[in-house]
Each structure stands twice: as structure tokens, then as C-alpha cells.
Design an enzyme around this catalytic site. Structure first.
Site, PDB file in Angstrom:
ATOM      1  N   GLU A   7      74.906   9.549 139.247  1.00 42.47           N
ATOM      2  CA  GLU A   7      75.238  10.381 140.662  1.00 42.47           C
ATOM      3  C   GLU A   7      76.000   9.384 141.450  1.00 42.47           C
ATOM      4  OE1 GLU A   7      71.275  12.584 141.453  1.00 42.47           O
ATOM      5  OE2 GLU A   7      70.851  11.066 140.259  1.00 42.47           O
ATOM      6  N   SER A 135      70.273  15.217 139.503  1.00 39.69           N
ATOM      7  CA  SER A 135      71.487  16.190 140.046  1.00 39.69           C
ATOM      8  C   SER A 135      71.761  17.429 138.782  1.00 39.69           C
ATOM      9  CB  SER A 135      72.800  15.432 140.246  1.00 39.69           C
ATOM     10  OG  SER A 135      72.713  14.709 141.281  1.00 39.69           O
ATOM     11  N   TYR A 201      76.411  20.780 144.658  1.00 38.27           N
ATOM     12  CA  TYR A 201      77.267  20.135 145.516  1.00 38.27           C
ATOM     13  C   TYR A 201      78.418  20.715 145.887  1.00 38.27           C
ATOM     14  CZ  TYR A 201      73.760  16.630 143.919  1.00 38.27           C
ATOM     15  OH  TYR A 201      72.525  15.952 143.681  1.00 38.27           O
ATOM     16  N   ARG A 240      61.672  14.019 148.774  1.00 34.93           N
ATOM     17  CA  ARG A 240      61.759  15.502 148.638  1.00 34.93           C
ATOM     18  C   ARG A 240      61.258  16.111 147.191  1.00 34.93           C
ATOM     19  NH1 ARG A 240      66.971  16.996 147.239  1.00 34.93           N
ATOM     20  NH2 ARG A 240      66.295  18.167 145.460  1.00 34.93           N
ATOM     21  N   ASP A 242      60.779  18.806 144.572  1.00 32.53           N
ATOM     22  CA  ASP A 242      61.399  20.177 144.079  1.00 32.53           C
ATOM     23  C   ASP A 242      60.220  21.130 143.471  1.00 32.53           C
ATOM     24  OD1 ASP A 242      63.717  19.328 145.077  1.00 32.53           O
ATOM     25  OD2 ASP A 242      64.490  18.743 143.005  1.00 32.53           O
ATOM     26  N   GLU A 255      59.343  17.854 140.295  1.00 30.09           N
ATOM     27  CA  GLU A 255      59.740  16.502 140.513  1.00 30.09           C
ATOM     28  C   GLU A 255      59.837  15.905 142.076  1.00 30.09           C
ATOM     29  OE1 GLU A 255      63.843  14.862 140.061  1.00 30.09           O
ATOM     30  OE2 GLU A 255      64.712  16.794 141.036  1.00 30.09           O
ATOM     31  N   ASN A 257      61.975  13.486 144.569  1.00 28.46           N
ATOM     32  CA  ASN A 257      63.071  12.386 144.774  1.00 28.46           C
ATOM     33  C   ASN A 257      62.856  11.684 145.661  1.00 28.46           C
ATOM     34  OD1 ASN A 257      65.138  14.218 142.837  1.00 28.46           O
ATOM     35  ND2 ASN A 257      64.228  15.770 144.496  1.00 28.46           N
ATOM     36  N   GLY A 261      69.512  13.576 148.569  1.00 32.23           N
ATOM     37  CA  GLY A 261      70.832  13.457 149.152  1.00 32.23           C
ATOM     38  C   GLY A 261      70.821  13.636 150.540  1.00 32.23           C
TER      39      GLY A 261
HETATM   40  N1  LIG Z   1      60.411  24.642 134.595  1.00 32.91           N
HETATM   41  C1  LIG Z   1      61.360  24.865 135.414  1.00 32.91           C
HETATM   42  N2  LIG Z   1      61.604  26.311 135.549  1.00 32.91           N
HETATM   43  C2  LIG Z   1      62.357  26.819 136.376  1.00 32.91           C
HETATM   44  N3  LIG Z   1      63.581  26.398 136.681  1.00 32.91           N
HETATM   45  C3  LIG Z   1      63.515  24.898 136.612  1.00 32.91           C
HETATM   46  C4  LIG Z   1      62.623  24.247 135.871  1.00 32.91           C
HETATM   47  N4  LIG Z   1      62.803  22.918 135.917  1.00 32.91           N
HETATM   48  C5  LIG Z   1      64.048  22.690 136.602  1.00 32.91           C
HETATM   49  N5  LIG Z   1      64.471  23.933 136.913  1.00 32.91           N
HETATM   50  C6  LIG Z   1      65.775  24.167 137.580  1.00 32.91           C
HETATM   51  O1  LIG Z   1      66.742  22.994 137.309  1.00 32.91           O
HETATM   52  C7  LIG Z   1      67.048  22.260 138.535  1.00 32.91           C
HETATM   53  C8  LIG Z   1      66.915  20.958 138.466  1.00 32.91           C
HETATM   54  O2  LIG Z   1      65.586  20.529 137.850  1.00 32.91           O
HETATM   55  P1  LIG Z   1      64.844  19.313 138.325  1.00 32.91           P
HETATM   56  O3  LIG Z   1      63.761  19.082 137.301  1.00 32.91           O
HETATM   57  O4  LIG Z   1      64.535  19.402 139.874  1.00 32.91           O
HETATM   58  O5  LIG Z   1      65.986  18.180 138.230  1.00 32.91           O
HETATM   59  P2  LIG Z   1      67.063  17.210 138.654  1.00 32.91           P
HETATM   60  O6  LIG Z   1      66.526  15.840 139.025  1.00 32.91           O
HETATM   61  O7  LIG Z   1      68.253  17.425 137.956  1.00 32.91           O
HETATM   62  O8  LIG Z   1      67.306  17.784 140.211  1.00 32.91           O
HETATM   63  C9  LIG Z   1      65.895  22.872 139.523  1.00 32.91           C
HETATM   64  O9  LIG Z   1      66.229  22.770 141.084  1.00 32.91           O
HETATM   65  C10 LIG Z   1      65.622  24.344 139.110  1.00 32.91           C
HETATM   66  O10 LIG Z   1      66.661  24.921 139.548  1.00 32.91           O
HETATM   67 MG   LIG Z   2      65.528  18.258 141.385  1.00 35.27          MG
END
Ligand SMILES: Nc1ncnc2c1ncn2[C@@H]1O[C@H](COP(=O)(O)OP(=O)(O)O)[C@@H](O)[C@H]1O
Ligand SMILES: [Mg+2]
Length: 293
Positions: A7, A135, A201, A240, A242, A255, A257, A261
Site C-alpha cells: 500500500e 486495500s 482509490y 476506522r 469496516d 476489520e 484499520n 487512508g
Molecule cells: N464477508 C464479506 N461480505 C461482503 N463483503 C465483504 C466481506 N469481506 C470483505 N468484503 C468487501 O471487500 C472489501 C475489503 O474487505 P476488508 O475485509 O475490509 O479488507 P481490506 O483490508 O482489503 O479493506 C470490503 O470493503 C467489502 O466491500
Molecule cells: Mg477494509
């Protein structure tokens, strides 16, 4: 800013935005890139504090935090333990599962995992992701059993630890935390619900809603849960979370963060703006949370 994770480019964007804001606010701020400069050089410049704008490994994962602890230089964001824990999506889920924070059902994948068993447990579609990346790098939404192996191979290129997760089909939301308070939620509407690296991004197609449009009651409940999820990991200063909402509006945390960003597309600045905190003031507020020990 910068560093040597996947990243790096995003970190340089975040770092340059933060640097410019600090300088506009009259802070005697200077860029430092741990990829190109040593910590001896950092020490020699006698900085009063460090705003860490690194994303991913060797920066967001507790390593730089540890170096700054040893050097005795206060830094922004979470400490060593929480940074390391938050960088690991699997162990973050373990901590949340143990403390009642809802997070999607998952399975660790290994070269021996049987695709049919994984699909039977998690249902389809499912998400396959490297445990330590960010990301959306190395993440695949898998729609059919035959594609699980390919998704695993892709994720395994990034990481020795790969998880498969139940897919939550519904609205996507992110919760920014600033100084132990949850900011207004941001709802993310990516094209076809695909919030990948490009749509994060570079694309203009992703829509962000802040105010989120969720009911006040649901928003408050999610904010409270987000703060609890942040504290359980031991996070500090800002961050943050998610999460996804399912069809019944139940939140599922994906997760946390610890160094989100800070680019012009970024979500924490958007959430701050929605409650009257301009970007430059946000940067100063984060800087004020710098700590050591
Ligand atoms: N279990 C899930 N169900 C639905 N969408 C998901 C799921 N896990 C990840 N995503 C989608 O993928 C994106 C990235 O996943 P995330 O776990 O936040 O990892 P990263 O660290 O890459 O941001 C999320 O913002 C969401 O849009
Ligand atoms: Mg994420």
C-alpha cells in the site's frame, strides 16, 4: 509515509495530504520515509512527535510503533499490540468472537482445505482474503465451488494466512473513530457492490453517503458497537472499522484499520467533515492524540 508495503502508493498520498495540512497549520512538519531513511536519521532530526501515515506491513502493523517506543518518540494511532492485532484479520475476529462483536463466520484455508466443505460451511458466495493485507488486495468474491482454489492461490501469494468468510450481501458501512468517539457513519455504494482496489482509490463510480441515511437508532447502535470493537482490540487515538449490514440490518464487522487512508477519497476525513471538522483540523486533532508507552 511511504514505507515498503503493497500500500506504499496510497501511503504516499495520505502522507502528503497530512504533511500539507500540518504545514498549513503552522506545524514544523517534515516527511520521513522509512523505506529510504534509517531510524538513526529520524532520531537525529529530534522530532517532537510522529504522525504515522503508513499503511500495511512495516508501518501499520506495530513494527514502526515499536521502534518509536524504543526511541521514546510519541506517535499517533494505536500502540504495538493493537496495531499488530488489527493487522491480522483472523486474530481480530477471534478477539471479537470471544467478546460478542458480530463478525462473519469464517474458515482458515490451507492447501489441504476441501472446497466443498468450505462452501458447505460458509455458503456461496464467500470471500477469500489474505489475513494481513489491506486495500482489498488479494481478495476474491467466490461464486462457485470450483473457483475457491484459484481464490486461495491468489490470496496465498500475499500471505501465509488466508481466510474464507461468509459473504454478507447488504449495505456497506464504515465507522471512523476519533479520540474515543465514533464519527458519523459513511455508507459506501460501490458499482455492483464491488469495493475493490480500483473502486477504493481511482474510480469515480463509488458513491459515499454521509450522513449515511440509516435510521438514527441504527446509526447510534452501530457507532456504539464500533467503539466497543475498537476498544477490545486495544486501539488508540483514531481508526476506522469496516462492516457490512445484512438484509435484516444486522451489522457484521470485517476489520479495524488502525491507520486509515487520508487521501482525497478517504472516509475518515469525510466523516469528520460531516460533523464540522475540516481536514486540517482533523489532522491536528489526530496529532494531539500522539502518545508513547
Ligand atoms: N464477508 C464479506 N461480505 C461482503 N463483503 C465483504 C466481506 N469481506 C470483505 N468484503 C468487501 O471487500 C472489501 C475489503 O474487505 P476488508 O475485509 O475490509 O479488507 P481490506 O483490508 O482489503 O479493506 C470490503 O470493503 C467489502 O466491500
Ligand atoms: Mg477494509
Amino acid at each position: 509515509m511511504g514505507g515498503r508495503s503493497a500500500e506504499r502508493e496510497i501511503s504516499l498520498k495520505s502522507g502528503n495530504m497530512v504533511l500539507a495540512a500540518l504545514q498549513r497549520k503552522g506545524v514544523d512538519a517534515h516527511a520521513f520515509d522509512p523505506r529510504d531513511q534509517s531510524f538513526e536519521q529520524l532520531l537525529a532530526q529530534r522530532f517532537a512527535r510522529v504522525f504515522i501515515a503508513l499503511h500495511g506491513r512495516f508501518g501499520e502493523d506495530g513494527t514502526v510503533q515499536g521502534a518509536l517506543e524504543v526511541l521514546g518518540i510519541p506517535y499517533t494511532g494505536s500502540g504495538v499490540m493493537a496495531s499488530a492485532l488489527a493487522m491480522d484479520k483472523w486474530r481480530t475476529k477471534l478477539a471479537w468472537l470471544a467478546s460478542g462483536i458480530p463478525t462473519p463466520v469464517y474458515e482458515l484455508l490451507t492447501p489441504d482445505s476441501r472446497a466443498a466443505d468450505v462452501a458447505a460451511k460458509l455458503g456461496l458466495p464467500l470471500m477469500v482474503k489474505p489475513a494481513h493485507e489491506g486495500s482489498s488486495i488479494g481478495i476474491t468474491k467466490v461464486e462457485s465451488i470450483e473457483k475457491i482454489d484459484v481464490a486461495y492461490s491468489l490470496a496465498a501469494q500475499h500471505d501465509g494466512l488466508v481466510i474464507a468468510e461468509q459473504f454478507i450481501g447488504g449495505r456497506e458501512v464504515t465507522a471512523a473513530i476519533l479520540n474515543d468517539e465514533a464519527l458519523p457513519l459513511v455508507r459506501i455504494e460501490a458499482p455492483q457492490g464491488n469495493y475493490d482496489y480500483h473502486n477504493k482509490y481511482f474510480g469515480e463510480a463509488t458513491k459515499y453517503h454521509c450522513p449515511s441515511g440509516l435510521s438514527a437508532e441504527l446509526e447510534a447502535r452501530i457507532q456504539q458497537l464500533a467503539l466497543a470493537a475498537f476498544r477490545i482490540i486495544g486501539c488508540h487515538g483514531w481508526g476506522r472499522l469496516d462492516l457490512m449490514l445484512d438484509a435484516e440490518d444486522r451489522p457484521w464487522f470485517l476489520e479495524v484499520n488502525t491507520i486509515p487512508g487520508m487521501t482525497d477519497h478517504s472516509l475518515v476525513p469525510m466523516a469528520a467533515r460531516a460533523c464540522g471538522i475540516a481536514f486540517d483540523d482533523l489532522v491536528l486533532r489526530i496529532l494531539e492524540t500522539a502518545h508513547v508507552g
